[in-house]
Motif scaffolding. Structure first.
Motif, PDB file in Angstrom:
ATOM      1  N   MET A 134       0.905  -1.202  -0.166  1.00 29.82           N
ATOM      2  CA  MET A 134      -0.145  -0.122  -0.040  1.00 29.82           C
ATOM      3  C   MET A 134       0.945   1.333   0.018  1.00 29.82           C
ATOM      4  SD  MET A 134      -2.868   1.052   2.849  1.00 29.82           S
ATOM      5  CE  MET A 134      -1.583   1.182   4.226  1.00 29.82           C
ATOM      6  N   GLN A 135       0.455   2.258  -0.982  1.00 25.52           N
ATOM      7  CA  GLN A 135       1.186   3.561  -0.805  1.00 25.52           C
ATOM      8  C   GLN A 135       0.512   4.482  -0.866  1.00 25.52           C
ATOM      9  OE1 GLN A 135       3.000   2.808  -4.683  1.00 25.52           O
ATOM     10  NE2 GLN A 135       4.893   1.932  -4.108  1.00 25.52           N
ATOM     11  N   ALA A 136       0.936   5.703  -0.235  1.00 29.47           N
ATOM     12  CA  ALA A 136       0.354   7.047  -0.068  1.00 29.47           C
ATOM     13  C   ALA A 136       1.322   8.231   0.281  1.00 29.47           C
ATOM     14  CB  ALA A 136      -0.740   6.998   1.171  1.00 29.47           C
ATOM     15  N   PRO A 137       0.741   9.299  -0.038  1.00 27.92           N
ATOM     16  CA  PRO A 137       1.914  10.367   0.246  1.00 27.92           C
ATOM     17  C   PRO A 137       1.723  10.744   1.779  1.00 27.92           C
ATOM     18  CG  PRO A 137       0.095  11.218  -1.346  1.00 27.92           C
ATOM     19  CD  PRO A 137      -0.243   9.859  -0.924  1.00 27.92           C
ATOM     20  N   ILE A 138       2.787  11.146   2.203  1.00 29.74           N
ATOM     21  CA  ILE A 138       3.396  11.320   3.334  1.00 29.74           C
ATOM     22  C   ILE A 138       2.560  11.917   4.427  1.00 29.74           C
ATOM     23  CG2 ILE A 138       5.776  10.525   3.376  1.00 29.74           C
ATOM     24  CD1 ILE A 138       6.386  13.764   3.532  1.00 29.74           C
ATOM     25  N   MET A 139       1.411  12.836   3.813  1.00 27.59           N
ATOM     26  CA  MET A 139       0.659  13.824   4.426  1.00 27.59           C
ATOM     27  C   MET A 139      -0.615  13.010   4.979  1.00 27.59           C
ATOM     28  SD  MET A 139      -0.857  16.090   1.264  1.00 27.59           S
ATOM     29  CE  MET A 139       0.762  16.761   0.789  1.00 27.59           C
ATOM     30  N   ARG A 140      -0.796  11.767   4.250  1.00 29.88           N
ATOM     31  CA  ARG A 140      -1.880  11.023   4.604  1.00 29.88           C
ATOM     32  C   ARG A 140      -1.568   9.712   5.167  1.00 29.88           C
ATOM     33  NH1 ARG A 140      -4.166  11.617  -0.729  1.00 29.88           N
ATOM     34  NH2 ARG A 140      -3.571   9.670  -1.390  1.00 29.88           N
ATOM     35  N   MET A 141      -0.254   9.371   5.115  1.00 24.94           N
ATOM     36  CA  MET A 141       0.291   7.952   5.665  1.00 24.94           C
ATOM     37  C   MET A 141       1.689   8.198   6.706  1.00 24.94           C
ATOM     38  SD  MET A 141       1.162   4.344   3.916  1.00 24.94           S
ATOM     39  CE  MET A 141      -0.280   4.264   3.297  1.00 24.94           C
ATOM     40  N   THR A 142       1.508   7.674   7.653  1.00 25.05           N
ATOM     41  CA  THR A 142       2.699   7.826   8.566  1.00 25.05           C
ATOM     42  C   THR A 142       2.948   6.097   9.157  1.00 25.05           C
ATOM     43  OG1 THR A 142       1.397   7.922  10.729  1.00 25.05           O
ATOM     44  CG2 THR A 142       2.224  10.268   9.382  1.00 25.05           C
ATOM     45  N   GLU A 143       3.963   5.811   9.752  1.00 19.71           N
ATOM     46  CA  GLU A 143       4.110   4.570  10.051  1.00 19.71           C
ATOM     47  C   GLU A 143       3.039   4.105  11.032  1.00 19.71           C
ATOM     48  OE1 GLU A 143       7.600   2.375  12.957  1.00 19.71           O
ATOM     49  OE2 GLU A 143       7.998   3.916  11.726  1.00 19.71           O
TER      50      GLU A 143
END
Length: 273
Positions: free
Chosen positions: A231-240
């Protein structure tokens, strides 16, 4: 006596009605290995005469199905055979079933997801479904990313022995794509050891700035898998932290993909019988 019967079974693997079928049988033996092979090793394993095996290896090498290592004594899969394997993975008949699992996963987690395989020192995207969110990174099926800076790639590398990893990465320098890319072999080994323990991997802006990824392997009955789901997403929507919230959904999708592969293998065996 038991050992003798076992050796005969091994020799039977190289049997065939035509020279072409015997070459194919030899390819199957070599492709099933996770290391390079030598002429003498194949002689001992198959029981075939050395001149016969040498001739067969020369034919496969000339056809691009095998290639020799730099020392000239060891053989591995050639570029033509790898392309054949990649095309089979990209275009096989269970693509629709896998795509349905991927689409359902994207609906559940709300982010772009892809199915991956290891091809040489790169990760190959077998399939991908994009999120409907307006901000996304577009990567199409057939795309390739370096194994050392992708979440799926770290998982594939973690299945190898240190010697296998060194051999693979020796011909693929650890190029730096972002400030976060691991280019030191010792640092990469430490990361891979952690990945092996956790059973999942991250790509925290290591290949593309602003992109975060989490991946798991699709279970394989033989233990070592060459399929991952990520799964991939921009860092503004996904964190660890919120990536780990989606880990159960990723693992459910991985299990569903494993069931599809098992059903396909069972159907093929039934047809052959």
């Amino acid at each position: 006596m038991t050992e003798l019967r076992s050796n005969r079974a091994e020799i039977a693997k190289i049997d065939g009605d035509t020279p072409t079928m015997r070459l194919l049988a030899l390819l199957e033996v070599i492709a099933a290995k996770d290391q390079l092979v030598t002429l003498q090793g194949l002689v001992e394993e198959t029981g075939l005469p050395k001149p016969t095996l040498h001739r067969m290896l020369q034919q496969l090498e000339a056809a691009g199905m095998l290639q020799r290592d730099s020392d000239g004594r060891q053989y591995g899969t050639g570029a033509r055979l790898r392309r054949l394997a990649e095309n089979l993975l990209l275009n096989d008949t269970i693509h629709g079933a896998r795509h349905a699992v991927l689409r359902q996963l994207v609906e559940e987690v709300g982010e772009s997801c892809n199915i991956t395989a290891l091809s040489g020192s790169e990760v190959l995207y077998l399939d991908r479904v994009e999120t409907a969110a307006p901000l996304r990174f577009y990567l199409h099926p057939g795309s390739r990313v370096p194994a050392h800076c992708s979440a799926s790639g770290k998982l594939f590398l973690a299945q190898m022995t240190p010697a296998q990893r060194r051999r693979l990465l020796a011909n693929a320098p650890l190029m730096q794509y972002t400030t976060r890319t691991l280019t030191n072999l010792n640092a990469l080994e430490a990361e891979i050891e952690q990945v092996r323990e956790l059973g999942y991997a991250f790509d925290n802006e290591e290949f593309l700035p602003g992109l975060f990824c989490i991946a798991v392997l699709v279970p394989a009955p033989e233990g070592r898998s060459n399929m991952g789901i990520a799964m991939q997403a921009p860092i503004m929507r996904m964190t660890e932290r919120n990536a780990l919230d989606s880990l159960p959904a990723l693992r459910r999708a991985a299990s569903a993909l494993a069931a599809i592969e098992a059903d396909s293998a069972g159907s093929s065996q039934a047809e052959c019988a």
